[in-house]
Design an enzyme around this catalytic site. Structure first.
Site, PDB file in Angstrom:
ATOM      1  N   THR A 198      54.087  27.734  16.354  1.00 29.89           N
ATOM      2  CA  THR A 198      53.063  28.254  17.254  1.00 29.89           C
ATOM      3  C   THR A 198      53.745  28.959  18.414  1.00 29.89           C
ATOM      4  O   THR A 198      54.584  28.384  19.102  1.00 29.89           O
ATOM      5  CB  THR A 198      52.171  27.112  17.778  1.00 29.89           C
ATOM      6  OG1 THR A 198      51.560  26.453  16.673  1.00 29.89           O
ATOM      7  CG2 THR A 198      51.085  27.653  18.695  1.00 29.89           C
ATOM      8  N   LYS A 249      46.005  31.552  16.009  1.00 29.62           N
ATOM      9  CA  LYS A 249      46.464  30.175  16.166  1.00 29.62           C
ATOM     10  C   LYS A 249      46.324  29.703  17.621  1.00 29.62           C
ATOM     11  O   LYS A 249      45.941  28.559  17.876  1.00 29.62           O
ATOM     12  CB  LYS A 249      47.919  30.045  15.711  1.00 29.62           C
ATOM     13  CG  LYS A 249      48.499  28.626  15.866  1.00 29.62           C
ATOM     14  CD  LYS A 249      47.762  27.594  15.036  1.00 29.62           C
ATOM     15  CE  LYS A 249      48.216  26.156  15.289  1.00 29.62           C
ATOM     16  NZ  LYS A 249      49.549  25.866  14.749  1.00 29.62           N
ATOM     17  N   LYS A 307      52.476  22.196  25.459  1.00 28.90           N
ATOM     18  CA  LYS A 307      53.044  23.506  25.118  1.00 28.90           C
ATOM     19  C   LYS A 307      51.973  24.495  24.665  1.00 28.90           C
ATOM     20  O   LYS A 307      51.887  25.622  25.173  1.00 28.90           O
ATOM     21  CB  LYS A 307      54.085  23.343  24.003  1.00 28.90           C
ATOM     22  CG  LYS A 307      54.593  24.668  23.416  1.00 28.90           C
ATOM     23  CD  LYS A 307      55.537  24.443  22.251  1.00 28.90           C
ATOM     24  CE  LYS A 307      54.861  24.011  20.974  1.00 28.90           C
ATOM     25  NZ  LYS A 307      54.140  25.124  20.286  1.00 28.90           N
TER      26      LYS A 307
END
Length: 305
Positions: free
Chosen positions: A95, A171, A239
């Site tokens: 990601t 995503k 994150k």
């Protein structure tokens, strides 16, 4: 087909084993000796660094943490590109933000490789059974070259366009929803516990009614069991929700719910729970209110004042 899977973590190990089951020749790469031994025991070849994968590798699947690790595994001093066959396909599944995806794709294509911007979803369980969802963008040639790997690791491959960065964008948006859903699931469960509702009965009602979500059903089941072993850790959403904020800033687009959820995950991490399963962001509310979580033996005193 000679394939390398770089990153034998929760999802990478499952993906590598799925490739093996599909009959591909697979080298699994990870710094962890335990992970390498596990994959070798299943019949795979192993490498301790990316520059030690099999020469002539035709496809490399990167399931590492972020863009920096992806770049290092590809182009760093111990990067794998020197071991790839001409025209090999790079399947970048960490990601990352769309700008990083576009930058890495340009660098890979300049070196003569195909590049698929291909983040995944499904967690360790779906990775282990070869049933991940892939949200990918790239050229038709990249999709064609990657097909044996994608067929092995996923049951749904979304082809989102040819431009790198589209897969990463989708995503990041997905992670906005996932992170907010987990945080609000924890908030709802903690409120019910504080108000005296039976946690199991609360769970049963919500999961049979309109307020349910996949994240509530999945994550709060672990909270009920006191099972904080990380399938997806708190720090992942520190994150990933940071990536949401970063992308939104570049578009002058407010994301107040995502920002609040990131602060909750950050608080859980600061309390020492960064490596716990992400549903245990509920421990932020436990610390604030003194609630006793189901599955945990020790009672906590309600804060005074």
């Amino acid at each position: 087909m000679q394939v390398a899977v770089i990153g034998l973590g929760a999802m990478g190990m499952g993906a590598a084993l799925s490739c093996l089951r599909a009959g591909l020749a697979v080298t699994g790469c990870d710094f962890s000796e335990t992970a390498r031994d596990s994959f070798a025991g299943a019949g795979g070849q192993v490498a301790a660094s990316a520059d030690a994968i099999a020469p002539g590798t035709q496809a490399v699947l990167l399931l590492v943490v972020n863009a920096a690790q992806t770049e290092a595994a590809l182009f760093g001093p111990a990067g794998c590109t020197k071991r790839l066959a001409p025209g090999a396909v790079i399947i970048a599944s960490a990601t990352m933000g769309p700008d990083d995806a576009r930058r890495l794709a340009a660098r890979a294509e300049a070196a003569g490789f195909l590049y698929l911007d291909a983040p995944v979803s499904g967690g360790a369980a779906k990775a282990a059974t070869g049933e991940m969802t892939v949200m990918a963008s790239g050229s038709p040639a990249a999709f064609a070259k990657a097909k044996p790997v994608l067929d092995a690791v996923a049951t749904k491959v979304w082809e989102l366009g040819e431009a790198p960065g589209i897969g990463a964008t989708v995503k990041v948006v997905h992670q906005l929803l996932a992170g907010v859903h987990i945080a609000v699931a924890a908030e709802a469960m903690s409120l019910g516990i504080r108000a005296g509702a039976d946690p199991q009965k609360l769970y049963d009602v919500v999961t049979s009614a309109a307020g349910n979500s996949w994240m509530f059903e999945n994550r709060m089941a672990r909270v009920l069991e006191g099972d904080d072993a990380p399938r997806s850790a708190v720090d992942i959403f520190v994150k990933d929700l940071g990536l949401v904020a970063q992308m939104a800033r570049g578009l002058d687009h407010p994301v107040p719910l995502a920002s609040q959820a990131q602060q909750l995950f950050t608080a859980a991490s600061a309390m020492g729970h960064g490596r716990a399963d992400d549903g245990f962001v509920i421990r932020v509310w436990q610390a604030l209110t003194g609630i006793a979580l189901p599955g945990e033996n020790q009672k906590r005193e309600k804060p005074k004042g």
